[in-house]
Design an enzyme around this catalytic site. Structure first.
Site, short mmCIF file in Angstrom:
data_model
loop_
_atom_site.label_atom_id
_atom_site.label_comp_id
_atom_site.label_asym_id
_atom_site.label_seq_id
_atom_site.Cartn_x
_atom_site.Cartn_y
_atom_site.Cartn_z
N ALA A 1 4.13 -82.48 57.31
CA ALA A 1 5.19 -81.90 57.71
C ALA A 1 6.58 -82.31 57.16
O ALA A 1 6.67 -83.39 56.72
CB ALA A 1 5.45 -82.46 59.25
N CYS A 2 7.36 -81.24 56.84
CA CYS A 2 8.45 -81.42 55.60
C CYS A 2 9.38 -82.64 56.50
O CYS A 2 9.95 -82.44 57.53
CB CYS A 2 9.40 -80.30 55.65
SG CYS A 2 10.79 -80.11 54.69
N VAL A 3 9.76 -83.29 55.66
CA VAL A 3 10.40 -84.48 56.49
C VAL A 3 11.74 -84.32 56.88
O VAL A 3 12.03 -84.80 58.05
CB VAL A 3 10.55 -85.76 55.33
CG1 VAL A 3 11.27 -85.62 54.10
CG2 VAL A 3 11.28 -87.20 56.12
#
Lengths: 112, 120, 96, 120, 112, 96
Positions: free
Chosen positions: E60-62
């Site tokens: 998941a994109c931070v």
């Protein structure tokens, strides 16, 4: 951000805010777990402070909140989830609270 | 509290976002308050009315079903912008519920006569 | 009853055309967020009657570097004036 | 692993959504992989290039600043669709960084020559 | 939903999925607290099962995750938050993981 | 190298016009989600070269009740064929 600045301006002019209704991605402002990028304003925190300081009622739309994982402790229990991530100042409720606000207020201003 | 006229406007296609669903749900929530309610479809919103939808295909709720309940909840003023229909070569015969088609002047009067216009 | 229409998407969204379907004589239009690009060249506003007052949110114009490009028929306003406008019209209709 | 050509495409205005920011950040992340990188602005994306932005006004990060760092990170191919500029009466003189303006045929060649096109 | 069904079809045809990268609202699929409407498919749960059963890497994109209140326990600690709401099967990481996937794979398919 | 372009917004978004800027000879275009309305009347596809194959995702057409309206130059495809298409073109470019 637009809605927040508008609300502050309204209060500073002496208007009464009947309710702030968060819906869609707006409910992320009611998520106590959300974290802003370091050099940007922490909008959820700013909303929380503003609503608490001015004793303004606030509601997060239940359907928008649930799909985004924002739960009140009551909902957490019902869905048997361990964690809780709703700001203390905001209730979760249905769209009836939006309609009620539209009927009780002199103006409804929404920000998509 | 005096009776108000609430007009809901929906301009989004049915499944690309949650907005279509949100507006129908808001109108259904409003029905219990016993006010005068209009529900207006414009732009891509008219796609919500197309018959024979089956959102099971995309594991979602068919929005046409919710729209059919509007009348059951006492919301009889289901209105459609005529120019939005023309642009999409649609007519009321394509729809699952009866609608009133409004022309430009009627649309402006509708807005003017409304106490609140909800366009989420 | 008059209305203030707020438009928050750029001209690519076509929101102004949709909005104009519901705009009546004496209504106002306020451009906010990406909507402020409607107030910049080329002139997208020729279809609007001179009877309708036009505004754009100053903060959003400055953020995008386009305050100096604002067309002369559009008045830049701050949040204070935004609040006053919502009061001076009978209702607010948002386009986003 | 052979060197690839990555082309990032951005078509959103700077602050209305997070998409503009996401694409610039992705390109900056790609820079460390030492591939050939193109960064192409089309449609409303060209608004990201306008000079004198100041997003402090809306408590946000000025995206023009991030775009200025593209070159520092070795991304020299900063490209703009000419037709998107014309539609908005903008020219490279309005921008904070030097750009190459591409015509229709060059755009097609750019796509064809790319191994991966990232359009988030 | 489109991305999920596409991924299932790809696996059933014998293709190998190098990585699923969630970004924007897509990261909500990695939120263990999110709850679907009763009569709709539980997409986060479906993703979780699919990724686990097929041992597919997921990220998941931070930046997308933090603003939406989706935290790994490590991030929770760093930001001193009490709760944790990331699915066990998904890591939080930066956009470099997207670029790496684009370089390592034969095809990158994204769903806005 | 050829590309498969996926378009997931309705004609109101103008995504096809943007997509066509990057479409080369032999590229394919697949309409998904709200993009499937591009495959319905009125004919939005006259601007596309016959050299470019056109597809629409069947599940999304059925969900929206428009499978029967699909223009004849567009082929309905399921998810299996969608996966095959991403392999038969050299890359995929998404428009959303």
């Amino acid at each position: 951000m637009t809605a927040y600045q508008f609300a502050r301006a309204a209060v500073s002019q002496g208007h009464e805010i009947y309710r702030v209704f968060f819906y869609g991605d707006g409910v992320l402002n009611a998520n106590s777990l959300s974290i802003s990028p370091q050099d940007e304003k922490n909008l959820p925190q700013a909303w929380h402070n503003f609503l608490a300081n001015n004793e303004i009622d606030s509601v997060a739309c239940v359907s928008s909140a649930l799909v985004r994982g924002i739960l009140s402790s009551q909902e957490s229990k019902r869905h048997k989830m361990a964690d809780m991530s709703l700001c203390a100042s905001t209730q979760i409720a249905g769209l009836g609270q939006l309609v009620d606000a539209a009927l009780q207020s002199d103006r409804l201003v929404s920000f998509g | 509290m005096k009776r108000k006229t609430l007009t809901f406007v929906t301009r989004y296609a049915p499944y690309g976002s949650n907005k279509a669903r949100l507006t129908v749900d808001a109108a259904l929530a409003a029905a219990v308050f016993e006010q005068k309610i209009n529900f207006l479809f414009i732009d891509d919103g008219v796609f919500q009315l197309v018959q024979n939808q089956n959102a099971e295909m995309i594991a979602s709720k068919t929005i046409g079903k919710a729209i059919e309940t509007l009348e059951l909840y006492g919301i009889e003023n289901v209105l459609v912008d005529g120019s939005s229909l023309e642009k999409r070569l649609l007519t009321p015969a394509d729809f699952s519920v009866p609608v009133k088609v409004l022309e430009a002047e009627q649309l402006q009067k509708l807005t003017e006569d409304s106490d609140v216009v909800i366009n989420l | 009853m008059s209305a203030l229409h707020t438009i928050s998407g750029s001209p690519s969204t076509g929101l102004l055309d949709s909005c104009l379907m519901l705009v009546g004589p004496g209504d106002g239009i306020l451009f906010i967020q990406d909507g402020v690009y409607y107030g910049c060249p080329p002139n997208h506003l020729t279809v609007i009657s001179p009877d309708n007052a036009l505004f754009a949110l100053r903060e959003d114009l400055i953020a995008r570097g386009v305050l100096s490009k604002l067309l002369k028929q559009v008045s830049p306003v701050g949040y204070g004036r935004f609040v006053e406008l919502t009061v001076s019209y009978d209702k607010v209709i948002s386009w986003s």
